[in-house]
Write an enzyme that holds these catalytic residues in place. Sequence first.
Site, PDB file in Angstrom:
ATOM      1  N   GLU A 267      -6.161  -2.387  16.278  1.00 42.32           N
ATOM      2  CA  GLU A 267      -5.508  -1.218  15.690  1.00 42.32           C
ATOM      3  C   GLU A 267      -5.021  -0.248  16.762  1.00 42.32           C
ATOM      4  O   GLU A 267      -4.117   0.548  16.537  1.00 42.32           O
ATOM      5  CB  GLU A 267      -6.477  -0.507  14.724  1.00 42.32           C
ATOM      6  CG  GLU A 267      -5.809   0.583  13.890  1.00 42.32           C
ATOM      7  CD  GLU A 267      -6.757   1.289  12.925  1.00 42.32           C
ATOM      8  OE1 GLU A 267      -7.902   0.821  12.767  1.00 42.32           O
ATOM      9  OE2 GLU A 267      -6.344   2.304  12.339  1.00 42.32           O
TER      10      GLU A 267
ATOM     11  N   ARG B 132       0.797  -1.223   0.000  1.00 39.22           N
ATOM     12  CA  ARG B 132       0.000   0.000   0.000  1.00 39.22           C
ATOM     13  C   ARG B 132       0.833   1.278   0.000  1.00 39.22           C
ATOM     14  O   ARG B 132       0.535   2.215  -0.716  1.00 39.22           O
ATOM     15  CB  ARG B 132      -0.908  -0.009   1.232  1.00 39.22           C
ATOM     16  CG  ARG B 132      -1.977  -1.051   1.091  1.00 39.22           C
ATOM     17  CD  ARG B 132      -2.859  -1.100   2.302  1.00 39.22           C
ATOM     18  NE  ARG B 132      -3.985  -1.995   2.037  1.00 39.22           N
ATOM     19  CZ  ARG B 132      -4.884  -2.359   2.930  1.00 39.22           C
ATOM     20  NH1 ARG B 132      -4.785  -1.908   4.165  1.00 39.22           N
ATOM     21  NH2 ARG B 132      -5.870  -3.147   2.604  1.00 39.22           N
TER      22      ARG B 132
END
Lengths: 636, 218, 255
Positions: free
Chosen positions: A425, A331
């Site tokens: 996260e 990414r």
Amino acid sequence: MGILDSKVPAGPIESKWTNHKFNLKLVNPANKRKYEIIVVGTGLAGASAAATLGELGYKVKAFSFHDSPRRAHSIAAQGGINAAKNYQNDGDSIFRLFYDTIKGGDFRAREANVYRLAEVSGNIIDQCVAQGVPFAREYGGLLDNRSFGGAQVSRTFYARGQTGQQLLLGAYSALSRQINNGSVQMFNRREMLDLIVIDGAARGIVVRNLLTGEIEKYSGHAVVLATGGYSNVFFLSTNAMNSNATAIWRAHKKGAFFANPCYTQIHPTCLPLHGESQSKLTLMSESLRNDGRVWVPKKKGDHRPPNQIPEDERDYYLERKYPSYGNLSPRDISSRSAKEVCDEGRGVNGGEAVYLDLSEAIKRLGKKSIEEKYGNLFDMYANITGENPYDVPMKIYPAPHYTMGGLWVDYNLMSTVPGLFVLGEANFSDHGANRLGASALMQGLADGYFVIPYTIGDYLATTKFSPVSVTHDEFKKSEEGVKEQVKKLLSIKGKITVDEIHKKLGRLMWNKVGMARNEKGLKEVIGEIKELREEFWKNVNVVGKDNDLNQTLERAGRVADYLELGELMATDALNRNESCGGHFREEYQTEEGEAKRDDENYRYVAAWQFENVGKWNLHKEQLEFEFLHLAQRSYK
Amino acid sequence: MSWFWQFTNSSIGKKLTMAFTGILLIIFLIIHLAGNLSLYGGEKAFNSYAGTLEIVKPLIRIIEILLALIFILHIFNGIRVWWENKKSKPIDYAINAKSKNSTLFSRTMIHTGVVVFIFLIIHLVTFWYPYNAGGGELNLYQLVSGRFSDPIYGWFYIVAMLLLGFHLNHGFQSAFQTMGWNHKKYFSLIQLIGTIYATLIAIGFASLPIYFLYFHGR
Amino acid sequence: MNNNLNLKLKVWRQSNPKAVGAFVDYNVSVSPDASFLEMLDELNNELEKNNQEPVVFESDCREGICGTCGMVINGEPHGPLRKIATCQLHMRNFKDGQTIWVEPFRAKAFPIIKDLAVDRSAFDKIIQAGGYISVNTGSAQDANALPISKDIASDAFDSAACIGCGACVATCKNGSAMLFVSAKVTQFALLPQGQPERQQRAEAMVAKMDELGFGSCSNTYACEAECPKGISVRNIAKLNHEYLSAKCKSTNVEA
């Protein structure tokens, strides 16, 4: 090493977790119900943790600011979840997933944690299938896989383009079952505003009831935070409107170190901006890159419609620059490449967008097959942009999506505050400087289903607890502090709205702490954020009352935290004089414009200790690579 | 038996009652219409049909009792469902867009149902009661053709049959849906058959007063 | 911008669950590219600037998957377009000068909290009653030990796609939750994993649904038409069947 002890067990990497599990102290089944565990956040990590802890017999109190755990933003993950099952017989293994993840994270993650993640990844799939998650299947009835960025094997399990939804609903159903059993008590519409630390250990939380405005206090023996990431510091991101950093930030201010705040992931395939009123950016699953080709016109100023640009005048820049991974490059690399070509003025119509073209795949596989695979994504695109992606290539541009940084945790997922565990996260642990696609779901569920249930038991079994109730002075002090802040926010009555300040902060962060950073910009932005913070506290206008459902007040509290966190992100980015993964410092790049790591000086986790607003102490956890060879990441 | 009452009082149980009685009434209507159509055969044919039924009177009585029970269940359960459903939706929207997401037939079951109910009472008073009170001496054909030739009664009958058709058009497929017989392949066929059935029933019954009003003996 | 749309909004304002609400008129000018919720964001920003309380409405992911948003726009939940949530409705679907009525979801089981926000916790309670497969973490067999035909997996997915927004209840003239409940029951009834608790699940979820004050289904199929995920009413047929067969077969005589 300083005061950071990662508690990574000794021994060969394959047996670390197995041995560790054996060495962990257990809590007697009859004693489990005497322990109260507070779980904040009920997305993938939080719901799976709360459900599993409830199954084990602990008394769990779970908190969510949503009206239901099913709303958590895990639900929006589209593409899939990785697992080293090697069902495709294409050479996958636990070690390969481990290797890909470490490499994808640009060698800035802790080996032992990542190996464990790869090790339990298969169990996650088993668990989810048993819960009734309708993963995609082959005609023979076995599970189907697809490939994702940063990997050369097909290890991604998926449920059309709604994998996150199906996994979250699985965890939510497990949680619902425990709520029904009475082992988990669910508190919806509560926002955590403070962590209670008594005798150095996390013993409770203070929350605001979002419906009544009441400040409520809850005590427990341990606190688990699973409150997600902080991409919304950018205002425009792919995160949900309400995703925020408040819980981890308040915990940070109570002593939990914040690790690698500058590691933010800018997702390459999002829909471009439409205008000023835009409230968030929409992600198109990276899985589209499986069959899609990314390109821009070769010539600057080529404003012809895409279908009229002939093949040899198109620049398939990812395929050109990274022939072996091509459109499936990780990414960070894909995002930065898009920015590069757009900065050169070769973006669509000279603006900030590149083409993601599936026309070749549509021709090769047929419209029906593409529709089956990506139908909902195409519909979504058509609906938002008003263009039909079956006829015209999609336009995409990178957008903030995920934050690899988060609260520092050791191998047991415990933060620097004893008794405070951080999952998903919200912690920093597994993705290093860049997360691979389909790994967030994996990590959230690994932490919740398979790690915390073991490690929290050890903490509870080995800790002597003094009885604590919400009448303790620390609770009172905290409650007063929280009420004070609410009062303050409502009393400023200035000229600028919360959103306006948030947008300003977002622009600062995007321009200077975004895809590419440099020393000058970072130094500037630290000053600018400080100024904006002052302006906020002098001139913000928060309308409404405190004893009521007041969404402006909720947002104001969150933005107040972003205004501090943003500064820390810039500080961390400035400190890290290297480029790695999602952190790209323009001063540190190779001649070809690739990220240039400095392993000698920056092979560490930067863990920031809060001292005062705008003042932090840096602690370093050196990263040792015993099992993998440190190498420059190459996707060529 | 507590489970049984719980079942019949549950939301789905009530609907199953509607569907089950509805299907029986659907069958009854076919038989009833078949009998009525013998009116077209003239006085002799119709009266001989009625006479045949006289022979099996005890059986007819049992069927009548069952039919009455089915009707009562269907009607009162229907009114109950409507009343309870109204309570689940106490306030309606200021702007109504119902025509965009559902058919008129489906939304007016209670209204068409009530009209058919009123019709049913009048129908019984007009035909069933005099006939049964008359001890079988009455000329049924004379009675029926007389009422049908009356424009007020005739037109009331026609309108009632039209609304019965509306009711059946939704009710037919709705009964299948409630019984759980909705298959991707066949359901559109069921809907089509339902519409054809409803149309035939409505036209079949309504054709009789039209015939006696405008065509008979001219 | 010149191509902005000028619209007249009539928005339901109600300060708390017990207060008397009313429609309030607002005039807005908005870009056709903005979403419906972004238009409300802008309106709220203006209101805040004028020290007025903004319109309370809920939203989160703004991608049509979390199910948080939901309001009735000109009489239809999630607005006039099919198969989208309110957050996916864009202003280009409205005409300049149009009047738009914005109301909260209305049903007895969804009490209004404030303005356009309603309490849908009843859905959670229904799931808690049985919308799960009882499998403890760690006790699962290998995922591929249980082959499931592609078609069945796909049908189960279609049912599982429900986002729990409540549009079905909002649009139903009976305030019935049958589409929501049936989608979950069907998902598990189709899959082999769901078989052991199949009867008990159908019984428990329906009983809970009834207890919470939802109405019963009268097959108008408005729910299917308004569902942002296109959940089919075949699920309702399946639930009817599941419930009937559970009631006939299960050994539970208490209820």
